[in-house]
Design a protein around this motif. Sequence first.
Motif, PDB file in Angstrom:
ATOM      1  N   UNK A   2       0.831  -1.209   0.000  1.00  0.00           N
ATOM      2  CA  UNK A   2       0.000   0.000   0.000  1.00  0.00           C
ATOM      3  C   UNK A   2       0.864   1.256   0.000  1.00  0.00           C
ATOM      4  N   UNK A   3       1.977   1.186   0.722  1.00  0.00           N
ATOM      5  CA  UNK A   3       2.889   2.330   0.750  1.00  0.00           C
ATOM      6  C   UNK A   3       3.455   2.590  -0.635  1.00  0.00           C
ATOM      7  N   UNK A   4       3.784   1.519  -1.361  1.00  0.00           N
ATOM      8  CA  UNK A   4       4.315   1.660  -2.713  1.00  0.00           C
ATOM      9  C   UNK A   4       3.298   2.312  -3.636  1.00  0.00           C
ATOM     10  N   UNK A   5       2.040   1.885  -3.546  1.00  0.00           N
ATOM     11  CA  UNK A   5       0.987   2.478  -4.365  1.00  0.00           C
ATOM     12  C   UNK A   5       0.836   3.967  -4.052  1.00  0.00           C
ATOM     13  N   UNK A   6       0.911   4.307  -2.755  1.00  0.00           N
ATOM     14  CA  UNK A   6       0.781   5.711  -2.366  1.00  0.00           C
ATOM     15  C   UNK A   6       1.928   6.547  -2.912  1.00  0.00           C
ATOM     16  N   UNK A   7       3.153   5.996  -2.846  1.00  0.00           N
ATOM     17  CA  UNK A   7       4.317   6.728  -3.345  1.00  0.00           C
ATOM     18  C   UNK A   7       4.215   6.949  -4.846  1.00  0.00           C
ATOM     19  N   UNK A   8       3.850   5.883  -5.562  1.00  0.00           N
ATOM     20  CA  UNK A   8       3.719   6.010  -7.019  1.00  0.00           C
ATOM     21  C   UNK A   8       2.601   6.983  -7.370  1.00  0.00           C
TER      22      UNK A   8
END
Length: 212
Positions: A2-8
């Motif tokens: 989820x953190x990766x999706x938010x960063x992207x």
Amino acid sequence: MDVLFNVVGIVVYVALALLALWGAFCAVIVWRRVGQVRFSDEEEQEEFLTELDGTLGQGNYAEAVALCEEDRRALPQLALFSIENREIGIGKLQRRLWERFQQDVLSDIEHRLSWVATVVKSAPMVGLFGTVLGMMGAFRSIATSEGGADPTTMAGNIMLALITTACGLAIAVPLLIVTNSIVVRIRKMEDLVGLGIGRLIETLKLAFGRSR
């Protein structure tokens, strides 16, 4: 994940913001550049040519050069080039004038305008990337949840998908309209310069004929 999706997602927003700023900057520069190198209408151009006719008709090349040097628009600069290179002959001079106009004026404008066109094409694609990313996140939350997908997480992912698409279109559509307006101004400028070069060549023929 989820953190990766938010960063992207943040990266997509930043990319869209940068595209919007760069596209607007290039559009303003091109608009101003076209305004700086063209006469506003045929009457204004005719006034300049009439004044130039008077100085060349009297054989006063120094005054004609001074008149052209004071005006940074395309036709006066082409007239200045033709006066300074009058020894090459009318035929060669006419070809050189069009080459100079293409190289010194149109090429710079078209280069900057190509950046605006690039932003128009790129912004919806970046928005589409955000859309795909948001939908991937929404489907992932469905696939990985055991007791049912979290509505808040799904809403956030779908919101990302919709906002990025809307932002991409909001950037591309106004810039496309501006680009078309600039192209119309460029075409009008080309027509005016074409008329001006024709008139200039006739004036130079008469002036050079008297000086011989």
